[in-house]
Design a protein around this motif. Structure first.
Motif, PDB file in Angstrom:
ATOM      1  N   SER A 568       1.513   6.398   3.561  1.00  0.00           N
ATOM      2  CA  SER A 568       1.438   5.835   2.854  1.00  0.00           C
ATOM      3  C   SER A 568       0.739   5.136   1.872  1.00  0.00           C
ATOM      4  O   SER A 568      -0.632   4.745   2.268  1.00  0.00           O
ATOM      5  CB  SER A 568       2.573   4.738   3.130  1.00  0.00           C
ATOM      6  N   LEU A 570      -1.344   3.018  -1.180  1.00  0.00           N
ATOM      7  CA  LEU A 570      -0.963   1.972  -3.500  1.00  0.00           C
ATOM      8  C   LEU A 570      -2.763   2.477  -3.398  1.00  0.00           C
ATOM      9  O   LEU A 570      -3.076   2.187  -2.952  1.00  0.00           O
ATOM     10  CB  LEU A 570      -0.954   0.679  -2.845  1.00  0.00           C
ATOM     11  N   TYR A 605      -1.381   3.854 -12.563  1.00  0.00           N
ATOM     12  CA  TYR A 605      -1.415   3.058 -10.198  1.00  0.00           C
ATOM     13  C   TYR A 605       0.034   3.983 -10.022  1.00  0.00           C
ATOM     14  O   TYR A 605       0.967   3.818 -10.053  1.00  0.00           O
ATOM     15  CB  TYR A 605      -1.019   1.000 -10.766  1.00  0.00           C
ATOM     16  N   ALA A 607       2.071   4.477  -6.267  1.00  0.00           N
ATOM     17  CA  ALA A 607       2.128   4.759  -4.792  1.00  0.00           C
ATOM     18  C   ALA A 607       3.610   5.705  -4.519  1.00  0.00           C
ATOM     19  O   ALA A 607       3.846   6.763  -5.200  1.00  0.00           O
ATOM     20  CB  ALA A 607       3.483   3.337  -5.185  1.00  0.00           C
ATOM     21  N   TYR A 627       6.371  10.495  -5.233  1.00  0.00           N
ATOM     22  CA  TYR A 627       4.932   9.627  -5.695  1.00  0.00           C
ATOM     23  C   TYR A 627       5.587   9.139  -7.052  1.00  0.00           C
ATOM     24  O   TYR A 627       6.196   9.939  -7.626  1.00  0.00           O
ATOM     25  CB  TYR A 627       4.072   9.925  -6.029  1.00  0.00           C
TER      26      TYR A 627
END
Length: 816
Positions: A568, A570, A605, A607, A627
């Motif tokens: 994962s 960020l 931004y 994720a 994503y």
């Protein structure tokens, strides 16, 4: 006192009879841990530790020792000969290795299993197998990457719906992106010849912590071949020759590698000549004339013809051929046991490259341009890379790179029936200094810190002028007069400077989990000056813009057992407007882009989640990445008023104006499913499917450069000296409602046109079946034979002007 001689004797015997060896990766010189070491007539088995070291004193001098690792080709060595190699064993990586060493993620060597980002790697064996004509064709064979082509001498890679200046190109640790990398379609990826590459790594998603501005969609890192230092003096020669039928390509590449104990040299020279490209004939999409070239111009630098020629074969795309020369010279110098120096010189130079989409553009039903070509694309790179291994508490290893690049671009155009030739030329000098360092925070290497800095300074000169040609019959004999032409970039010169510091921290929290974090501070400074106001005047002719940003990333890896891995990430990224964004003036499709000096940086931004499942004793894996990327302040093209008017006079025509502006928010979502590995000892397979979607929250319009669904499936068979493979490539439909019709980047005019409805139809779906074979005649001679697009299907890649190659027969000879 009697114990002392025995004590000394014991350690003397250990010293005399022990023999410690080190096992290293041949390409990266990274230690190979957990390598199995055994001999046929010895029941004992030993393993290398994390530093790649093992004591082989249990084996006899006449034993043939085998070094076996799941990701490397097994090596057999007679023990008494190992001392001749300075007790170092080099292993060559298996092209199908699943747990690979990554060099680019943190700019340090790291196991792929400890990196959260989605990364694809192409080693030299796979590059040779693909046998690409250009590096853009190489990238098109990697999972998750699409390539757009406005002309054959180009290739603009698209990563996660982003391309051009939103994707960072790097070669040997040096940024290729410069201050005039444009936002549309960029053709610079072909200036690195695939024949000089040792590996290519692609990091998907924002990578601004390690690389700074521009790395929004990802980073493409080219690693060229590096000569190896050897304990025995040796000279190695290699030669590659390839012929392809679809464009009568002739490529020849030769290299000489000289190795000594203290230094090594590699000289490589390659030359490619490409003829006009033939498209596929089978039109399964139903559009009989789509892409065909019925008329063309045979004008050139020295030849004038006011008439349009009829193409005897409309499936041959006239004005697509060109040639390219590439040279690489590298020196690897061992200054001492802990310091190495690599000197790197690269030179790439092409012929004139015809701009195919412009040479097929029509105005009033007739071909518009008699000439439209890029002048020779020249790239020079000089770099020195100092690698140090002080092995101190605060610094284990580091690399300092100083580089200079010079790039020349030019655009030449002339309309049919005109003697006025327009010339626009750009000269870019780039000076770069970066340092990347790492330190182990614990002895067992489960915590490490990497940090560094980067400074890059760009200087851009842009000139333009018009020539009125003198013609004698069909020969251009000179220039009779000159006239003013609007320059592409600020004619008073411009500079763009970026500086940054960064830090990455990586920790194995437990035996099953790893944490990655990083932060970067970047500052950019842009200066530009316009002098000539003949065609356009701005609110300010002398501008200075400064921007700064802090970007960060956090990644987590969890491995519940040996067969599962969950990732994962960020992350955030930014891109500061460069000189092309702010100051470019150029025409496309009847509209002219003009400067917008109020442009601000764009931010993303991101994720994402990745899942990796290993099967068949880690010989096979299945991966899935999904994503979501949020764009803020994203830069897009819109109608723009300059000098109080929505039009200007440009190249003799009154045209509408537009400019890059900041919008508020947009998003891109996507996923890639992939698999790779061995089905049995002789059969292997790999494949991927990628889906992407992007849309503006503000305008509700689709984002530009979003490709349709695409993927590939490959099955290969290998036995002894023979290897074959079949590969299916496929692409979904790009419907017209998925195009961005405002910016012009999607090139909707290159899709089929329905005359009855007077509408463009979008890009049809397509597939190709391809065949590959290789026969190893001897240890020094390989023969490769390939057939691409076996069914000779006609298709175009989304947003591409040029039709893809038709059926192509290719044969290559590799001599080492």
């Amino acid at each position: 006192m009697k114990k002392l001689p025995l004590f000394i004797l014991f350690f003397m015997s250990c010293f005399l009879f022990s023999q410690e060896i080190t096992v290293l990766d041949f390409d990266t010189e990274f230690p190979v841990g957990n390598c199995t070491i055994y001999a046929e007539n010895n029941p004992k088995v030993i393993y290398t530790n994390k530093k790649g070291k093992a004591d082989i004193s249990i084996f006899a001098d006449n034993d043939i020792i085998s070094f076996n690792h799941i990701t490397y080709i097994e090596v057999e060595v007679l023990k008494r000969q190992i001392s001749q190699t300075n007790n170092i064993i080099y292993l060559h990586r298996n092209a199908e290795a699943l747990d690979e060493v990554v060099l680019s993620s943190t700019r340090q060597k790291e196991s792929k299993s400890r990196i959260a980002e989605h990364i694809e790697i192409n080693q030299i064996e796979e590059i040779r197998k693909i046998s690409p004509q250009t590096s853009a064709d190489l990238l098109a064979n990697l999972p998750g990457i699409k390539v757009q082509k406005s002309q054959f001498g180009g290739g603009s890679p698209v990563l996660r719906g982003m391309e051009a200046n939103r994707v960072l190109l790097v070669v040997d640790g040096v940024r290729m992106n410069n201050a005039i990398y444009r936002s549309g379609h960029l053709q610079s990826s072909i200036t690195v010849s695939p024949s000089i590459l040792e590996r290519t790594e692609v990091i998907f998603g924002p990578s601004s912590v390690a690389y700074g501005s521009d790395a929004l969609g990802g980073v493409i890192h080219y690693y060229t071949k590096t000569p190896k230092i050897s304990q025995k003096d040796k000279v190695e020669l290699s030669f590659m020759s390839r012929y392809s039928s679809v464009n009568e390509e002739k490529t020849n590449q030769g290299s000489v590698e000289i190795s000594f104990k203290k230094w090594a040299s590699l000289s490589s020279f390659s030359y490619s000549d490409f003829g006009d490209l033939k498209m596929g004939k089978k039109r399964r999409h139903g559009y009989e004339n789509w892409g065909k070239v019925f008329e063309y111009s045979n004008n050139s630098e020295n030849f004038y013809n006011p008439l349009v020629l009829q193409n005897s074969d409309p499936n041959i795309q006239r004005n697509t051929g060109y040639n390219q020369l590439d040279f690489l010279q590298k020196f690897n110098i061992k200054l001492n046991d802990k310091t190495d120096l690599i000197l790197n010189f690269q030179h790439s130079n092409s012929s004139n490259i015809p701009r195919f989409d412009k040479l097929t553009e029509r105005s009033g039903g007739e071909l518009k341009f008699a000439e439209w070509y890029y002048g020779p694309q020249k790239r020079i790179l000089l770099s020195s890379q100092l690698s140090i291994k002080p092995d101190k508490r605060w610094l284990k290893r580091g690399t300092i790179t100083a580089a200079y690049q010079n790039l020349n671009e030019s655009r030449v155009q002339r309309k049919f029936g005109s003697l006025e030739r327009l010339n626009r030329k750009e000269d870019v000098d780039v000076f770069e200094l970066n340092g990347d360092f790492s330190v182990l925070l614990t002895k067992n290497s489960n915590r490490n810190l990497s940090y560094g800095f980067e400074i890059a300074h760009n200087k851009v000169n842009s000139i333009s002028y018009g020539d009125i040609l003198s013609v004698n019959d069909n020969d251009i004999v000179g220039v009779s007069a000159n006239f003013a032409v609007q320059s592409r970039y600020p004619d008073g010169g411009s500079t763009y400077t970026s500086s940054a510091i960064y830090a990455n921290y990586r920790q194995d929290i437990t035996a099953k989990s790893t944490l990655n974090t990083g932060i970067r501070l970047t500052n950019t400074n842009l200066n530009a000056k316009w002098i000539d106001e003949t065609f356009i005047s701005l609110p300010k002719n002398d501008i200075s813009l400064k921007n700064s940003a802090v970007t960060a990333t956090i990644g987590y890896i969890y491995k519940p057992n040996d067969n599962w891995q969950f990732n994962s990430v960020l992350s955030s990224g930014f891109r500061s407007p460069n000189i092309d964004d702010i100051g470019k003036i150029r025409e496309k499709s009847g509209r002219v882009s003009v400067p917008n000096i109020d442009l601000k940086p764009e931010y993303v931004y991101n994720a994402e989640i990745g899942i990796l499942k290993y099967l068949n004793n880690k010989k096979f894996n299945i991966g899935f990445n999904v994503y979501y990327t949020l764009f803020h302040n994203y830069i897009a093209r819109q109608d723009f008023i300059v000098n109080g008017s929505p039009t200007i006079l440009y190249d003799g025509d009154v045209t509408e104006t537009y400019a890059n502006v900041n919008n508020k928010n947009a998003y891109i979502v996507g996923s890639t499913f992939s698999f790779r590995g061995k089905l049995s000892e002789k059969f292997k397979t790999k494949g991927s499917v990628t889906y992407t979607k992007g849309k503006s929250y503000d305008t509700k319009q689709p984002l530009s450069s979003i490709p349709p669904l695409f993927g590939n499936i490959e099955v290969g068979y290998g036995k002894d000296k023979f290897e074959i493979a079949a590969k299916l490539r496929f692409n979904g439909t790009k419907k017209i409602n998925g195009y961005n019709l405002v910016e012009g980047i999607d090139n909707v005019e290159q899709s089929p046109y329905n005359e009855s409805t007077e509408n463009f139809q979008g890009t049809p779906s397509w597939y190709t079946l391809n065949f590959y074979s290789k026969y190893k005649v001897s240890n020094s001679l390989d023969l490769q034979f390939m057939v691409d697009n076996i069914f000779d299907n006609h298709y175009k890649e989304f947003a591409s002007a040029i039709s893809a190659p038709g059926r192509n027969f290719s044969i290559s000879v590799l001599i080492n």
